[in-house]
Design an enzyme around this catalytic site. Structure first.
Site, PDB file in Angstrom:
ATOM      1  N   GLY A  46       0.745  -1.129  -0.020  1.00 58.54           N
ATOM      2  CA  GLY A  46      -0.036  -0.100   0.075  1.00 58.54           C
ATOM      3  C   GLY A  46       0.940   1.255   0.277  1.00 58.54           C
ATOM      4  O   GLY A  46       2.097   0.933   0.564  1.00 58.54           O
ATOM      5  N   GLN A  51       3.010   9.949   1.585  1.00 58.28           N
ATOM      6  CA  GLN A  51       4.391   9.168   1.495  1.00 58.28           C
ATOM      7  C   GLN A  51       5.292   9.617   0.034  1.00 58.28           C
ATOM      8  O   GLN A  51       6.179   9.383   0.167  1.00 58.28           O
ATOM      9  CB  GLN A  51       4.103   7.716   1.551  1.00 58.28           C
ATOM     10  CG  GLN A  51       3.867   7.303   3.033  1.00 58.28           C
ATOM     11  CD  GLN A  51       3.610   5.639   2.829  1.00 58.28           C
ATOM     12  OE1 GLN A  51       2.466   5.125   2.390  1.00 58.28           O
ATOM     13  NE2 GLN A  51       4.791   4.846   3.198  1.00 58.28           N
ATOM     14  N   CYS A  91       6.732  -0.432   7.119  1.00 61.18           N
ATOM     15  CA  CYS A  91       6.068   0.843   6.438  1.00 61.18           C
ATOM     16  C   CYS A  91       7.173   1.335   5.667  1.00 61.18           C
ATOM     17  O   CYS A  91       8.587   1.294   6.031  1.00 61.18           O
ATOM     18  CB  CYS A  91       5.851   2.007   7.509  1.00 61.18           C
ATOM     19  SG  CYS A  91       5.195   3.543   6.713  1.00 61.18           S
ATOM     20  N   LEU A  92       7.059   1.481   4.444  1.00 60.91           N
ATOM     21  CA  LEU A  92       7.948   2.042   3.328  1.00 60.91           C
ATOM     22  C   LEU A  92       8.649   3.428   3.879  1.00 60.91           C
ATOM     23  O   LEU A  92       9.764   3.699   3.588  1.00 60.91           O
ATOM     24  CB  LEU A  92       7.245   2.207   2.201  1.00 60.91           C
ATOM     25  CG  LEU A  92       6.750   1.082   1.264  1.00 60.91           C
ATOM     26  CD1 LEU A  92       6.113   1.270  -0.001  1.00 60.91           C
ATOM     27  CD2 LEU A  92       8.040   0.400   0.884  1.00 60.91           C
ATOM     28  N   HIS A 133      -3.779   0.803   8.228  1.00 61.39           N
ATOM     29  CA  HIS A 133      -2.431   1.421   8.234  1.00 61.39           C
ATOM     30  C   HIS A 133      -2.346   2.926   7.138  1.00 61.39           C
ATOM     31  O   HIS A 133      -1.853   3.770   7.590  1.00 61.39           O
ATOM     32  CB  HIS A 133      -1.309   0.434   7.563  1.00 61.39           C
ATOM     33  CG  HIS A 133      -0.045   0.758   7.214  1.00 61.39           C
ATOM     34  ND1 HIS A 133       0.916   0.278   8.030  1.00 61.39           N
ATOM     35  CD2 HIS A 133       0.431   1.777   6.477  1.00 61.39           C
ATOM     36  CE1 HIS A 133       2.199   1.029   7.850  1.00 61.39           C
ATOM     37  NE2 HIS A 133       1.982   1.727   6.834  1.00 61.39           N
ATOM     38  N   GLU A 134      -2.971   2.574   5.942  1.00 62.98           N
ATOM     39  CA  GLU A 134      -2.897   3.617   4.992  1.00 62.98           C
ATOM     40  C   GLU A 134      -3.856   4.910   5.611  1.00 62.98           C
ATOM     41  O   GLU A 134      -3.550   5.870   5.267  1.00 62.98           O
ATOM     42  CB  GLU A 134      -3.511   2.969   3.479  1.00 62.98           C
ATOM     43  CG  GLU A 134      -2.766   2.193   2.951  1.00 62.98           C
ATOM     44  CD  GLU A 134      -1.150   2.233   3.015  1.00 62.98           C
ATOM     45  OE1 GLU A 134      -0.721   3.480   3.173  1.00 62.98           O
ATOM     46  OE2 GLU A 134      -0.459   1.332   3.189  1.00 62.98           O
ATOM     47  N   HIS A 137      -2.169   6.707   7.954  1.00 62.69           N
ATOM     48  CA  HIS A 137      -1.077   7.693   7.369  1.00 62.69           C
ATOM     49  C   HIS A 137      -1.721   8.963   6.974  1.00 62.69           C
ATOM     50  O   HIS A 137      -1.116  10.169   7.204  1.00 62.69           O
ATOM     51  CB  HIS A 137      -0.464   7.229   5.934  1.00 62.69           C
ATOM     52  CG  HIS A 137       0.579   6.544   5.925  1.00 62.69           C
ATOM     53  ND1 HIS A 137       1.701   6.972   6.712  1.00 62.69           N
ATOM     54  CD2 HIS A 137       1.013   5.310   5.680  1.00 62.69           C
ATOM     55  CE1 HIS A 137       2.808   5.777   6.594  1.00 62.69           C
ATOM     56  NE2 HIS A 137       2.337   4.880   6.199  1.00 62.69           N
TER      57      HIS A 137
HETATM   58  O1  GNR Z   1       4.534  -2.652   2.436  1.00 66.61           O
HETATM   59  C1  GNR Z   1       3.984  -2.586   3.477  1.00 66.61           C
HETATM   60  N1  GNR Z   1       3.801  -3.678   4.319  1.00 66.61           N
HETATM   61  C2  GNR Z   1       2.646  -3.796   5.205  1.00 66.61           C
HETATM   62  C3  GNR Z   1       2.567  -4.758   6.155  1.00 66.61           C
HETATM   63  C4  GNR Z   1       1.702  -4.943   6.952  1.00 66.61           C
HETATM   64  C5  GNR Z   1       0.654  -4.062   7.189  1.00 66.61           C
HETATM   65  C6  GNR Z   1       0.715  -2.772   6.500  1.00 66.61           C
HETATM   66  C7  GNR Z   1       1.740  -2.797   5.462  1.00 66.61           C
HETATM   67  S1  GNR Z   1       1.684  -1.167   4.411  1.00 66.61           S
HETATM   68  C8  GNR Z   1       3.271  -1.072   3.943  1.00 66.61           C
HETATM   69  C9  GNR Z   1       3.404  -0.254   2.816  1.00 66.61           C
HETATM   70  C10 GNR Z   1       3.312   1.352   3.332  1.00 66.61           C
HETATM   71  O2  GNR Z   1       4.128   1.813   4.116  1.00 66.61           O
HETATM   72  N2  GNR Z   1       2.079   1.793   3.315  1.00 66.61           N
HETATM   73  O3  GNR Z   1       2.030   2.879   3.832  1.00 66.61           O
HETATM   74 NI    NI Z   2       3.513   3.025   5.753  1.00 65.22          NI
END
Ligand code: GNR
Ligand code: NI
Length: 163
Positions: A46, A51, A91-92, A133-134, A137
């Protein structure tokens, strides 16, 4: 299409609240196309617009194994949750970090598509975690704010400190 640079932790933009999308125009479509390409190149499941430095409520995700689960969420909102799961998350924008968070087991989301039409989605497992998670953000929240267990790196640091 173009690859955009992914903002990393330490940049204060990650803590800001993203604004709703109002215009479903060419500029939004370019952002979405670039985010899709950037997410796949980075091997993420995601990506939120913040980001790539854009404070708008835009998310792309694909939690499938074979790139068949691509979704675009504009102005997403969680409309319902059920149960809970505690799993490892990364998270990236926080390269090299991970940790266990508590998230709902099932998440229902409503969001607009790239033309402004409202749609509903449901996710369990990784997809449910990714929705949360998204959307976090978009409100300046990082997974490290929701840890139930520290990541391996933090454990190592603690171990070193304690001898
Ligand atoms: O790549 C991602 N892996 C992930 C693994 C478990 C729960 C959420 C994520 S999202 C993350 C990519 C990212 O940072 N998205 O904002
Ligand atoms: Ni993230």
């Amino acid at each position: 299409m173009a690859i955009r640079k992914i903002v990393e932790v330490g940049d204060p933009i990650l803590r800001k609240k993203s604004r709703p999308v109002e215009k479903f125009d060419e500029r939004l479509w370019t952002l979405l196309d670039d985010m899709r390409e950037t997410m796949y190149l980075a091997n993420g499941v995601g990506l939120a617009a913040v980001q790539v430095g854009v404070l708008r409520r835009v998310v792309v995700l694909d939690c499938s194994e074979d790139k068949t689960g691509y979704l675009e969420l504009i102005n997403p909102e969680i409309t319902g949750t059920e149960g809970e799961q505690c799993e490892t998350e990364g998270c990236l924008s926080l390269p090299g970090q991970n940790g266990v968070t508590k998230r709902p087991a099932e998440v229902k989301v409503k969001a607009q598509d790239r033309n402004g039409n409202w749609c509903v989605f449901k996710g369990t497992g990784l997809k449910a975690r990714c929705f949360c998670h998204e959307i976090d953000h978009l409100d300046g929240i990082l997974f490290t704010d929701r840890l139930v267990k520290p990541g391996i790196e933090e454990l190592n640091e603690t171990a070193e400190k304690n001898g």
